[in-house]
Design a protein around this motif. Structure first.
Motif, short mmCIF file in Angstrom:
data_model
loop_
_atom_site.label_atom_id
_atom_site.label_comp_id
_atom_site.label_asym_id
_atom_site.label_seq_id
_atom_site.Cartn_x
_atom_site.Cartn_y
_atom_site.Cartn_z
N GLU A 41 0.89 -1.16 0.00
CA GLU A 41 0.00 0.00 0.00
C GLU A 41 0.92 1.20 0.00
O GLU A 41 1.85 1.27 0.82
CB GLU A 41 -0.84 -0.03 1.27
CG GLU A 41 -1.91 1.01 1.35
CD GLU A 41 -2.73 0.83 2.63
OE1 GLU A 41 -3.53 -0.12 2.71
OE2 GLU A 41 -2.50 1.63 3.56
N TRP A 42 0.74 2.13 -0.90
CA TRP A 42 1.70 3.24 -0.94
C TRP A 42 1.11 4.52 -1.48
O TRP A 42 0.15 4.51 -2.25
CB TRP A 42 2.94 2.87 -1.74
CG TRP A 42 2.71 2.70 -3.22
CD1 TRP A 42 1.99 1.72 -3.84
CD2 TRP A 42 3.22 3.55 -4.26
NE1 TRP A 42 2.04 1.90 -5.19
CE2 TRP A 42 2.79 3.01 -5.49
CE3 TRP A 42 4.02 4.70 -4.26
CZ2 TRP A 42 3.12 3.59 -6.72
CZ3 TRP A 42 4.35 5.27 -5.49
CH2 TRP A 42 3.89 4.72 -6.70
N ASP A 43 1.73 5.61 -1.03
CA ASP A 43 1.35 6.94 -1.48
C ASP A 43 2.56 7.84 -1.20
O ASP A 43 2.82 8.21 -0.06
CB ASP A 43 0.12 7.41 -0.69
CG ASP A 43 -0.31 8.80 -1.09
OD1 ASP A 43 0.45 9.49 -1.81
OD2 ASP A 43 -1.41 9.22 -0.66
N SER A 93 2.98 10.84 -1.82
CA SER A 93 2.72 12.24 -1.50
C SER A 93 2.63 12.45 0.01
O SER A 93 2.89 13.53 0.51
CB SER A 93 1.45 12.74 -2.20
OG SER A 93 0.32 12.15 -1.59
N LYS A 94 2.33 11.37 0.76
CA LYS A 94 2.19 11.56 2.21
C LYS A 94 3.53 11.66 2.95
O LYS A 94 3.61 12.48 3.86
CB LYS A 94 1.37 10.41 2.79
CG LYS A 94 -0.10 10.54 2.48
CD LYS A 94 -0.87 9.48 3.19
CE LYS A 94 -2.38 9.63 2.94
NZ LYS A 94 -3.11 8.39 3.26
N PRO A 95 4.56 10.95 2.71
CA PRO A 95 4.59 9.67 2.03
C PRO A 95 4.29 8.54 3.01
O PRO A 95 4.66 8.60 4.17
CB PRO A 95 6.03 9.57 1.55
CG PRO A 95 6.82 10.41 2.50
CD PRO A 95 5.88 11.41 3.13
N ASN A 102 5.89 12.46 -6.70
CA ASN A 102 5.68 11.02 -6.79
C ASN A 102 6.96 10.21 -6.99
O ASN A 102 6.93 9.12 -7.54
CB ASN A 102 4.69 10.72 -7.93
CG ASN A 102 3.72 9.63 -7.51
OD1 ASN A 102 3.66 9.26 -6.33
ND2 ASN A 102 2.99 9.10 -8.47
#
Ligand code: 7RM
Length: 635
Positions: A46-48, A50-52, A481
């Motif tokens: 699970e990843w993002d 931008s948060k990161p 990103n």
């Protein structure tokens, strides 16, 4: 089909494609087939960015020490896990079997528990390269305590900063350490550091040098008697995949050191998988990485990666120059080392000495040579290849970082054809990108740019301890990103990567990352100093050495310059450590600055590197006149 051990170039390309096209199913298969879990994951990734936020093997449960120790006991109980080679060649080496290591780790874990250490607590480990260091690291992992290993060459100030930053409750240290012909009283450094660390409740002291030290009643305890009476079994704590495993500090370009946080499952999977392939480790091999466990290389490729594969890993206490410059090769011969992993700075230092130091020894056991820590120059590469590998052992130039946890770009020996100074191809699962000035990804080959990684990999650091915002700003803000490495790189005609070096204010001296800011801070504390700026300049052995430009206060003007130089270096030694000492100190009337007050290090770097003919446009500076003055008096 298992993709755990890659043996051919075609296979590399095929597995690489799979790892990029379908990362989740790829890593799931590796994780499932080669590790033991208390519970499997609900989701692989699970990843993002931008948060990161990055989570690998979500909700899986495990303990890394069950993977590094317990599971090997039935098949490898008597196999040497840790091969300890002492500083003094006359002292006998210790072959610590998997069974023995398991026992020692459990005993140490029980000692930690007896001193109130629980899952999630931070423990600072400040030890020389003796077996207790490996026991301590694994004991923390056993009970879910978060280890923070601080390299035992760091000063009291550096140590206390690191202890306080993550609120360590305990320090594990030794009376002293041996480094070649020298002994260092480690405990006295800890004593000074702890004057500023009120939260530290207990100190465990391993005995190594036997020198006289002070023991603080109620706080300090000799380790040996506690270990001897501790129970030799300790149930492993069940950890979540994303629970922190350790914190390791690395210098930033500004401010205090960054406590990089690594978590359990992804780190384990990636370090084990890279170790197996990049060193082509086989069951009977003896593997030796010369790094100190105080650095990430030691964490990943002396302790966790090798042990997760059931390997025999050498732990060397000494230095390459003691008792003479043949020591590395003497050890290779003695233990019939198959894989040897060191830093370019060590290679350059040894290449300067007589070749007899190499030729005296039988190096025919060697199959793979590794390098890490900084770009390896062509001359050093050839010396290593010709004289150590006898042109038969491939050189793996492994590029990676404290933040990446494991090797990112590297040849696979006997698989990837090597080219001097090139780290060659991304490892399985790694997706590099080169970025241009306008933040666009540069496509195609024969290009140069800033090196980013555009997809998560299992062993990436998850945050900076206590400062997630700084983590985002440092690594994920420059390019949308993408993870920004801080390095520049080029990609050649066949797609091979060559790392060109840092593009920020981190200077790599003898393979150690040094931030300019803390060193400048230390210099500026000297009563005679008004301001300073340091830059790196090329050095034959260290790769880079430090050049300081120092503005004196009025009170300093009349002082003897050589004495001032000594005092400044003394101050740096006390506050940071001897590795941060300056090779050259030039006293200057001013520093070139931009209008916003930022020091133009680019100009200073050119002057220090004797490359000041073309300084580019300096007309926008606040004080262009100081540049000529500095240049004319350069050292
Ligand atoms: C493993 C380690 C990281 C920095 C990194 C680079 C430099 C490391 C290489 C290299 C060229 C290499 N972690 N670096 N390996 N440069 N070729 N093979 O060293 O956090 O201490 O340093 O080291 O600049 O960003 S580290």
């Amino acid at each position: 089909m298992s993709n755990y051990h890659i043996k051919q170039l075609e296979e590399y390309f095929q597995v690489y494609r799979k790892s990029v096209n379908n990362p989740e199913s790829f890593w799931e298969e590796i994780a499932e087939e080669h590790f033991v879990w208390r519970k499997k994951w609900d989701q692989v990734l699970e990843w993002d960015f931008s948060k990161p936020e990055v989570k690998w093997f979500k909700n899986a449960k495990l303990n890394i020490t069950e993977n590094c120790l317990d599971r090997h006991l039935p098949t490898r109980g008597d196999k040497t896990a840790l091969l300890f080679e002492p500083n003094n060649p006359k002292e006998e080496a210790q072959h610590i079997s998997y069974r023995k290591l398991h026992e020692k780790v459990c005993q140490m874990a029980n000692v930690l528990k007896d001193h109130g250490i629980k899952k999630g607590d931070r423990v600072c480990i400040y030890l020389p390269m003796i077996p207790e260091l490996a026991f301590a690291v694994l004991a923390c992992a056993r009970i879910g305590a978060v280890h923070s290993v601080v390299f035992a060459g760091f000063s009291a100030t550096a140590l206390s900063t690191r202890i306080n930053d993550c609120d360590c409750k305990m320090v594990i240290t030794a009376d002293g350490s041996y480094r070649g012909a020298k002994t260092l009283n480690l405990k006295s450094i800890v004593d000074v550091a702890l004057e500023d660390c009120p939260e530290v409740k207990s100190v465990l002291v391993a005995q190594r040098t036997g020198e006289k030290i002070d023991m603080v009643e109620g706080r300090d305890h000799w380790l040996k008697p506690l270990l001897d009476k501790a129970y030799s079994d300790c149930t492993a704590e069940v950890m979540d995949a994303e629970d922190p495993l350790f914190i390791l500090y690395t210098s930033g370009s500004t401010g205090k050191p960054k406590g990089m946080v690594h978590t359990c499952a992804g780190y384990m999977v990636y370090t084990a998988y890279t170790f197996k392939n990049i060193f082509q480790y086989r069951e009977e091999d003896v593997y030796w990485c010369t790094a100190d466990i105080g650095w990430i290389t030691g964490h990943s490729y002396i302790v966790y990666g090798p042990l997760a594969n059931g390997a025999t890993t050498v732990m060397f206490e000494g230095v390459p120059s003691y008792p003479d410059y043949g020591r590395f090769w003497e050890v290779v011969q003695k233990h019939k080392v198959n894989q040897f992993y060191t830093a370019p700075t060590a290679i350059r230092a040894l290449a300067k000495e007589q070749l007899e130091h190499v030729e005296k020894y039988d190096l025919s056991s060697l199959k793979v040579l590794g390098t890490v820590g900084e770009p390896i120059n062509e001359e050093a590469w050839h010396w290593y290849n010709n004289n150590i590998g006898k042109k038969k052992s491939p050189i793996v130039d492994t590029w990676w970082q404290t933040e990446t946890g494991g090797i990112m770009i590297s040849p696979i020996p006997y698989v990837t054809p090597t080219t001097p100074t090139y780290a060659t191809l991304p490892f399985i699962g790694i997706q590099p990108a080169l970025m241009d000035e306008k933040s666009n990804e540069i496509q195609g080959n024969q290009v140069e740019g800033r090196l980013c990684i555009k997809f998560p990999w299992p062993s990436m650091a998850r945050t900076i301890w206590g400062n997630h915002e700084r983590y985002r700003d440092t690594y994920f803000a420059a390019y949308e990103n993408k993870y920004f490495t801080g390095d520049g790189a080029l990609r050649d005609a066949v797609g091979y990567y060559r790392i060109t070096g840092r593009v920020d204010d981190v200077i790599i001296v003898s393979g150690h990352n040094l931030g300019t800011a803390p060193i400048e801070d230390s210099i500026n504390e000297h009563p005679a100093v008004a301001e300073s700026a340091i830059v790196g300049f090329p050095h034959d052995i260290k790769g880079n050495a430090l050049y300081g430009f120092v503005i004196l206060k009025e009170v300093g003007q009349s002082r003897d310059r050589d004495n001032l130089r000594k005092e400044i270096n003394q101050q740096i030694t006390e506050q940071i450590g001897p590795i941060a000492k300056l090779d050259k100190i030039q006293f200057v009337p001013g520093l070139p600055k931009t209008r916003s007050g930022k020091i133009m290090r680019r100009i200073l770097r050119k002057i220090a590197g004797k490359d000041a003919k073309n300084l580019g446009d300096i007309s926008t500076l606040l004080n262009p006149e100081v540049v000529k003055e500095i240049k004319d008096n350069a050292l």
